[in-house]
Design an enzyme around this catalytic site. Structure first.
Site, short mmCIF file in Angstrom:
data_model
loop_
_atom_site.label_atom_id
_atom_site.label_comp_id
_atom_site.label_asym_id
_atom_site.label_seq_id
_atom_site.Cartn_x
_atom_site.Cartn_y
_atom_site.Cartn_z
CE LYS A 1 1.51 1.82 -8.87
NZ LYS A 1 2.96 1.86 -8.90
CD1 TRP B 1 3.76 0.78 -2.26
CD2 TRP B 1 3.35 2.94 -1.89
NE1 TRP B 1 4.58 1.51 -3.10
CE2 TRP B 1 4.35 2.84 -2.89
CE3 TRP B 1 2.95 4.22 -1.49
CZ2 TRP B 1 4.93 3.96 -3.50
CZ3 TRP B 1 3.54 5.33 -2.11
CH2 TRP B 1 4.50 5.19 -3.09
CG ASP C 1 -3.09 1.85 -2.15
OD1 ASP C 1 -3.31 1.74 -3.37
OD2 ASP C 1 -2.06 2.38 -1.68
N1 PMP Z 1 -0.04 2.89 -3.24
C1 PMP Z 1 0.58 1.93 -3.91
C2 PMP Z 1 0.23 0.51 -3.60
C3 PMP Z 1 1.53 2.24 -4.88
O1 PMP Z 1 2.16 1.27 -5.54
C4 PMP Z 1 1.81 3.59 -5.16
C5 PMP Z 1 2.79 4.01 -6.23
N2 PMP Z 1 3.81 3.17 -6.51
C6 PMP Z 1 1.15 4.56 -4.41
C7 PMP Z 1 0.22 4.19 -3.48
C8 PMP Z 1 1.43 6.02 -4.64
O2 PMP Z 1 0.87 6.37 -5.85
P1 PMP Z 1 1.06 7.81 -6.50
O3 PMP Z 1 2.47 7.90 -6.92
O4 PMP Z 1 0.08 7.73 -7.64
O5 PMP Z 1 0.69 8.81 -5.48
#
Ligand code: PMP
Length: 362
Positions: free
Chosen positions: A199, A105, A175
């Site tokens: 989550k 991520w 994040d």
């Molecule tokens: N950052 C992290 C740490 C994530 O776990 C996720 C989704 N699994 C995201 C960003 C992306 O999130 P979204 O699908 O809400 O754009």
């Protein structure tokens, strides 16, 4: 109807009482004669739902008064673009953005930021498999960094910061999508915190951004209004139609969390749940978690079977016991158990029990 234990990384399991409350209120929200889904976002009813959700989140995370709470859309992914567009103007051009690359991520955030700014990878564990966090002393921060971006919990690789790193006066951007509200965090150590709701805060469609006041108003001219934090803040997260139902659901989750005793109380339960699983794996030579012990995530636990040929049998057998969504992310393979706030300890006990039986049966 029997509910299963859902170990999905997100959208993820929700507290059953929250789902029941939403079901009860579905057709007639508190005597209004309508569903939250049908309410105008400008109605007094919805405005009260949004304000209560923001206030409850402020209390739960002890968010200081000089931080705005924004309810936005586009997921955490849209913030990967919004952050450079809102903050790159903090420094005379060309400013660098410092990233700590610890997994999938933070890697995605780096890829997006490169469209807008010069990116400096100040430290990375990518080449060694994203199984730890490079020690703070090894970070090579740039002199003119607009901000430092970290992913405090790598959902795919299962690597978690257990403290906010000290980056001096440079704004720290985090994040927190997959561990927000799971542990006590000192918000004042961060310039910006962002997280998708699906989550630990509810359902998909809502993205929470917590931003310090002095970081508003530096936006690059081409930034879409919807992603301009200052405009969103000035319009109390209603620059356009907000994701009303997702905000309502987050509000119910925040109230549930308060009833659980707040973040400090849920953190203790999260420690107990994660320890149960890690302690078992550490004693077994059948299962393996590759992450350095001091960086292990309490929320997302990736693991591998010694014999990968058994993966399918493991997943199938687990599903028969009502343990679902255990398959690892496509980029790393293996297994992953996500143990968000709403996963009861009984779910982790059932998982460990199944893992033990599966190991014995081979
Ligand atoms: N950052 C992290 C740490 C994530 O776990 C996720 C989704 N699994 C995201 C960003 C992306 O999130 P979204 O699908 O809400 O754009």
């Amino acid at each position: 109807m029997t509910r299963i234990f859902n170990f999905s990384a997100g959208p993820a399991t929700l507290p059953e009482v929250v789902l029941r409350q939403a079901a009860e209120e579905m057709l007639n929200w508190r005597g209004s004669g309508m569903s939250v889904m049908e309410m105008s976002h400008r109605s007094p009813e919805f405005i009260s739902i949004l304000a209560a959700a923001q206030q409850d989140l402020r209390e739960l995370m002890a968010i200081p008064a000089n931080y705005q709470i924004l309810f936005m859309q586009g997921g955490a992914s849209a913030q990967n673009a919004a952050i450079p567009m809102n903050l790159a103007g903090l420094q005379p051009q060309p400013a660098a953005i410092d990233f700590i690359h610890t997994g999938y991520w933070s890697g995605r955030s780096i890829g997006e930021a490169r469209k807008y700014c010069t990116v400096n990878i100040a430290a990375s564990s990518h080449d060694s498999g994203s199984t730890d966090i490079p020690p703070r002393a090894s970070w090579k921060l740039s002199d003119n960094a607009a901000y430092v971006h970290i992913c405090t919990n790598e959902t795919v690789h299962g690597v978690e910061y257990h403290d906010a790193p000290d980056v001096g006066n440079i704004p720290l951007v985090a994040d927190m999508s997959s561990h927000i509200l799971s542990r006590v965090m000192d918000v004042s150590k961060f310039g910006v915190i962002f997280a998708g709701a699906q989550k630990n805060m509810g359902i998909a469609g809502l993205t929470v951004v917590i931003v310090r006041d002095d970081l508003l108003g530096h936006v690059l001219p081409f930034c879409p209004s919807q992603l301009d934090w200052k405009q969103v803040a000035e319009n109390t997260s209603m620059l356009n139609t907000p994701p009303t139902y997702a905000i309502y659901m987050a509000g119910l989750v925040f109230q549930w969390l308060k009833r659980q005793g707040g973040v400090a109380a849920i953190e203790q339960r999260n420690i107990a749940k994660a320890s149960l699983l890690y302690d078992y794996m550490d004693l077994s030579d059948f299962y393996r978690n590759p992450v350095a012990k001091d960086c292990r995530s309490r929320m997302n636990v990736p693991f591998f079977l010694r014999d990968e040929a058994l993966n399918e049998a493991f997943i199938d057998g687990a599903a028969k016991q009502g343990l679902v969504q255990l398959k690892g992310h496509r980029s790393v393979g293996g297994m992953r158990a996500s143990l968000y706030n709403a996963m009861p300890i009984e779910g982790v006990q059932a998982l460990v029990c199944y893992m033990r039986d599966f190991e014995k049966s081979r």
